[in-house]
Design a protein around this motif. Structure first.
Motif, PDB file in Angstrom:
ATOM      1  N   GLN A  47      28.473  38.586  30.492  1.00 36.14           N
ATOM      2  CA  GLN A  47      28.951  38.596  29.032  1.00 36.14           C
ATOM      3  C   GLN A  47      30.222  37.929  29.069  1.00 36.14           C
ATOM      4  OE1 GLN A  47      28.767  42.388  27.465  1.00 36.14           O
ATOM      5  NE2 GLN A  47      26.691  42.397  26.652  1.00 36.14           N
ATOM      6  N   LEU A  48      30.993  37.993  30.122  1.00 34.79           N
ATOM      7  CA  LEU A  48      32.552  37.196  30.126  1.00 34.79           C
ATOM      8  C   LEU A  48      32.214  35.689  30.337  1.00 34.79           C
ATOM      9  CD1 LEU A  48      34.457  39.528  32.238  1.00 34.79           C
ATOM     10  CD2 LEU A  48      34.645  39.345  29.934  1.00 34.79           C
ATOM     11  N   GLY A  49      31.057  35.440  30.783  1.00 32.78           N
ATOM     12  CA  GLY A  49      30.644  33.810  30.965  1.00 32.78           C
ATOM     13  C   GLY A  49      30.607  33.638  32.776  1.00 32.78           C
ATOM     14  N   VAL A  50      30.998  34.712  33.308  1.00 32.00           N
ATOM     15  CA  VAL A  50      30.816  34.696  34.834  1.00 32.00           C
ATOM     16  C   VAL A  50      29.498  34.135  35.210  1.00 32.00           C
ATOM     17  CG1 VAL A  50      30.918  35.747  37.040  1.00 32.00           C
ATOM     18  CG2 VAL A  50      32.807  36.083  35.150  1.00 32.00           C
ATOM     19  N   PRO A  51      29.235  33.329  36.191  1.00 27.17           N
ATOM     20  CA  PRO A  51      27.945  32.856  36.675  1.00 27.17           C
ATOM     21  C   PRO A  51      27.302  33.904  37.431  1.00 27.17           C
ATOM     22  CG  PRO A  51      29.463  31.769  37.857  1.00 27.17           C
ATOM     23  CD  PRO A  51      30.150  32.551  36.782  1.00 27.17           C
ATOM     24  N   ALA A  52      26.831  35.032  36.652  1.00 26.18           N
ATOM     25  CA  ALA A  52      25.957  36.123  37.358  1.00 26.18           C
ATOM     26  C   ALA A  52      24.412  36.046  36.713  1.00 26.18           C
ATOM     27  CB  ALA A  52      26.529  37.304  37.063  1.00 26.18           C
ATOM     28  N   PRO A  53      23.640  36.522  37.578  1.00 26.45           N
ATOM     29  CA  PRO A  53      21.987  36.504  36.886  1.00 26.45           C
ATOM     30  C   PRO A  53      21.869  37.258  35.703  1.00 26.45           C
ATOM     31  CG  PRO A  53      22.412  37.713  38.913  1.00 26.45           C
ATOM     32  CD  PRO A  53      23.516  37.050  38.828  1.00 26.45           C
ATOM     33  N   GLU A  54      20.927  36.864  35.092  1.00 32.88           N
ATOM     34  CA  GLU A  54      20.566  37.807  33.725  1.00 32.88           C
ATOM     35  C   GLU A  54      19.954  39.060  34.396  1.00 32.88           C
ATOM     36  OE1 GLU A  54      17.346  37.803  30.104  1.00 32.88           O
ATOM     37  OE2 GLU A  54      17.496  36.235  31.593  1.00 32.88           O
ATOM     38  N   VAL A  55      20.179  40.333  33.895  1.00 31.86           N
ATOM     39  CA  VAL A  55      19.706  41.583  34.212  1.00 31.86           C
ATOM     40  C   VAL A  55      18.363  41.905  33.153  1.00 31.86           C
ATOM     41  CG1 VAL A  55      19.903  43.795  34.485  1.00 31.86           C
ATOM     42  CG2 VAL A  55      21.692  42.469  35.060  1.00 31.86           C
ATOM     43  N   ARG A  56      17.213  42.140  33.694  1.00 33.17           N
ATOM     44  CA  ARG A  56      16.187  42.025  32.857  1.00 33.17           C
ATOM     45  C   ARG A  56      15.571  43.827  32.756  1.00 33.17           C
ATOM     46  NH1 ARG A  56      12.010  36.946  34.414  1.00 33.17           N
ATOM     47  NH2 ARG A  56      13.468  35.324  33.715  1.00 33.17           N
ATOM     48  N   ASP A  57      16.037  44.503  33.836  1.00 35.30           N
ATOM     49  CA  ASP A  57      15.432  45.833  33.552  1.00 35.30           C
ATOM     50  C   ASP A  57      15.753  46.718  34.758  1.00 35.30           C
ATOM     51  OD1 ASP A  57      14.148  48.077  32.344  1.00 35.30           O
ATOM     52  OD2 ASP A  57      12.118  47.013  32.467  1.00 35.30           O
ATOM     53  N   VAL A  58      15.807  48.010  34.712  1.00 38.32           N
ATOM     54  CA  VAL A  58      16.101  48.951  35.860  1.00 38.32           C
ATOM     55  C   VAL A  58      14.750  49.708  35.964  1.00 38.32           C
ATOM     56  CG1 VAL A  58      17.575  50.682  37.028  1.00 38.32           C
ATOM     57  CG2 VAL A  58      18.616  48.895  35.608  1.00 38.32           C
ATOM     58  N   ILE A  59      14.186  49.543  36.946  1.00 41.25           N
ATOM     59  CA  ILE A  59      12.605  50.481  37.121  1.00 41.25           C
ATOM     60  C   ILE A  59      12.662  51.244  38.413  1.00 41.25           C
ATOM     61  CG2 ILE A  59      11.795  48.582  35.573  1.00 41.25           C
ATOM     62  CD1 ILE A  59      10.620  47.363  38.088  1.00 41.25           C
ATOM     63  N   ILE A  61      10.046  51.528  41.617  1.00 36.01           N
ATOM     64  CA  ILE A  61       8.871  51.024  42.191  1.00 36.01           C
ATOM     65  C   ILE A  61       8.636  51.947  43.290  1.00 36.01           C
ATOM     66  CG2 ILE A  61       7.907  49.093  43.413  1.00 36.01           C
ATOM     67  CD1 ILE A  61       9.595  47.460  41.708  1.00 36.01           C
ATOM     68  N   ASP A  62       7.406  52.517  43.543  1.00 35.00           N
ATOM     69  CA  ASP A  62       6.918  53.394  44.625  1.00 35.00           C
ATOM     70  C   ASP A  62       8.227  54.395  44.939  1.00 35.00           C
ATOM     71  OD1 ASP A  62       4.600  52.074  44.868  1.00 35.00           O
ATOM     72  OD2 ASP A  62       5.754  50.632  46.426  1.00 35.00           O
ATOM     73  N   GLY A  63       8.683  55.059  43.758  1.00 33.60           N
ATOM     74  CA  GLY A  63       9.708  56.225  44.189  1.00 33.60           C
ATOM     75  C   GLY A  63      11.146  55.457  44.009  1.00 33.60           C
ATOM     76  N   ARG A  64      11.222  54.102  44.259  1.00 31.01           N
ATOM     77  CA  ARG A  64      12.590  53.677  44.531  1.00 31.01           C
ATOM     78  C   ARG A  64      13.109  53.011  43.437  1.00 31.01           C
ATOM     79  NH1 ARG A  64      12.316  50.187  49.467  1.00 31.01           N
ATOM     80  NH2 ARG A  64      10.376  49.665  48.878  1.00 31.01           N
ATOM     81  N   ALA A  65      14.430  53.003  43.137  1.00 33.94           N
ATOM     82  CA  ALA A  65      15.251  52.189  41.883  1.00 33.94           C
ATOM     83  C   ALA A  65      15.241  50.948  42.098  1.00 33.94           C
ATOM     84  CB  ALA A  65      16.359  53.021  41.413  1.00 33.94           C
ATOM     85  N   ALA A  66      15.060  50.189  41.290  1.00 33.00           N
ATOM     86  CA  ALA A  66      15.072  48.762  41.295  1.00 33.00           C
ATOM     87  C   ALA A  66      15.631  48.059  40.127  1.00 33.00           C
ATOM     88  CB  ALA A  66      13.874  48.081  41.493  1.00 33.00           C
ATOM     89  N   VAL A  67      16.515  46.845  40.563  1.00 35.72           N
ATOM     90  CA  VAL A  67      16.999  46.197  39.492  1.00 35.72           C
ATOM     91  C   VAL A  67      16.152  44.861  39.428  1.00 35.72           C
ATOM     92  CG1 VAL A  67      18.858  44.919  38.483  1.00 35.72           C
ATOM     93  CG2 VAL A  67      19.285  47.026  39.840  1.00 35.72           C
ATOM     94  N   VAL A  68      15.751  44.447  38.043  1.00 36.92           N
ATOM     95  CA  VAL A  68      14.995  43.389  37.941  1.00 36.92           C
ATOM     96  C   VAL A  68      15.914  42.311  37.321  1.00 36.92           C
ATOM     97  CG1 VAL A  68      13.044  42.108  37.099  1.00 36.92           C
ATOM     98  CG2 VAL A  68      12.858  44.340  37.560  1.00 36.92           C
TER      99      VAL A  68
END
Length: 267
Positions: A47-59, A61-68
Motif C-alpha cells: 500500500q506504500l508503493g513498495v514493489p511487493a506481490p499482491e496478497v489474494r488470500d490466506v487459506i 491446504i491439507d491442514g496447513r496455513a497458506a498465503v496466496v
C-alpha cells in the motif's frame, strides 16, 4: 488445487495456484499464524508503493496455513546471477538501490519494532550464554532505534525480476527500525563463512565475495562505520536464534570477534 512446485525453504513450500497465483504453504512444523502475519505485512508495504506481490488470500491446504499471492512471472535475482555471472555486480547494486527505496518508503501501521524482535531473539538463543545475552541486549539498547521500514531478510533470492520490474518477496521479517540494521543483515547474508548460504544455493566463493564487496561499496556513503560494526555483531547474534544454519561457528565468531562494544546516542 496446488500446481507446480516453484520453490521451497526452511519454513514453507511455494506452488503455482489457480489462475495466476502462487501459494506459500507453511510446513507443519512452522507456527501457522505466521501466514496471516506475512500476508498482513506484505499488504501493508504494498500500500506504500513498495514493489511487493499482491496478497489474494490466506487459506488452509491439507491442514496447513497458506498465503496466496499473485504469481510473478520471472526469475529471482539470484537465478539471474547464476545464469549470468557477469551481471553480479550490476544486480547487486540494483538490490542496494531497492533496499534504499524501501527504507525511504514510509512506515505502515501494524509492523513490529526491530528492537523488540531482537530482544526476543536474544532471550531464546541457546547458543549464547547468560552473560552474552545480557551483553547483546545492552548493546542493542545503545543503538539509535530509527523509524524506517526494514525488510529484514533482503538478499538476491528474495527479489523477483518480473516483467514490470523487480518485486521483493518474503516480508515476514519486516519491522520498523534503523536502516543500518537492515543493511547489516544483508551484509551478513552476503558474507563468506558467516552462514551456510542455503539461501543462495549454488553460490561460489568468488560470487559471494563479489556481492559482498559490491554491496558494501554501494552503501558506504550512508553507513557510519561504528554504527555498522555494532549492528553486524547484533545481527550475527540474532540469527543464532533462528536455527537456520547447521554450522554456527561463523556467526559466533562475528558476534565474539569485537571486544569493544559499538554504540551511538544519535539517530
Amino acid at each position: 488445487m496446488l500446481g507446480q512446485l516453484i520453490a521451497n525453504g526452511r519454513t514453507s513450500d511455494v506452488h503455482r495456484f489457480g489462475s495466476g497465483g502462487a501459494a506459500k504453504v507453511l510446513r507443519s512444523t512452522t507456527p501457522q499464524h505466521w501466514a496471516q502475519a506475512e500476508a498482513s505485512f506484505t499488504a501493508a508495504v504494498r500500500q506504500l508503493g513498495v514493489p511487493a506481490p499482491e496478497v489474494r488470500d490466506v487459506i488452509v491446504i491439507d491442514g496447513r496455513a497458506a498465503v496466496v499471492f499473485e504469481h510473478i512471472d520471472g526469475p529471482s535475482m539470484w537465478q539471474r546471477m547464476l545464469e549470468h555471472p557477469s551481471d553480479v555486480s550490476t544486480l547487486t547494486r540494483e538490490m542496494a538501490s531497492i533496499q534504499r527505496a524501501i527504507h525511504e518508503a514510509g512506515v505502515p501501521e501494524g509492523l513490529p519494532s526491530l528492537v523488540d524482535r531482537m530482544h526476543l531473539k536474544f532471550s531464546v538463543s541457546d547458543e549464547l550464554d547468560a552473560e552474552e545475552r545480557a551483553t547483546a541486549a545492552a548493546l542493542l539498547d545503545r543503538q539509535p532505534a530509527g523509524a524506517s521500514l526494514l525488510h529484514g531478510d533482503l538478499h538476491p533470492g528474495n527479489v523477483l525480476l518480473g516483467p514490470d520490474g523487480p518485486v521483493v518477496i518474503d516480508w515476514f521479517d519486516a519491522t520498523v527500525g534503523h536502516p543500518v540494521a537492515d543493511i547489516a543483515r544483508t551484509m551478513l547474508l552476503l558474507q563468506r563463512d558467516a552462514t551456510d548460504l542455503r539461501h543462495l544455493p549454488g553460490a561460489t566463493p568468488a560470487m559471494i565475495s563479489s556481492m559482498h564487496e559490491t554491496f558494501t561499496d554501494a552503501v558506504r556513503d550512508r553507513v557510519p562505520a561504528d554504527l555498522l560494526r555494532g549492528w553486524c555483531r547484533l545481527r550475527a547474534a540474532g540469527r543464532l536464534a533462528e536455527k537456520t544454519d547447521l554450522d554456527v561457528s561463523g556467526l559466533l565468531a562475528l558476534w565474539r570477534g569485537s571486544a569493544t562494544d559499538s554504540g551511538a546516542d544519535d539517530d
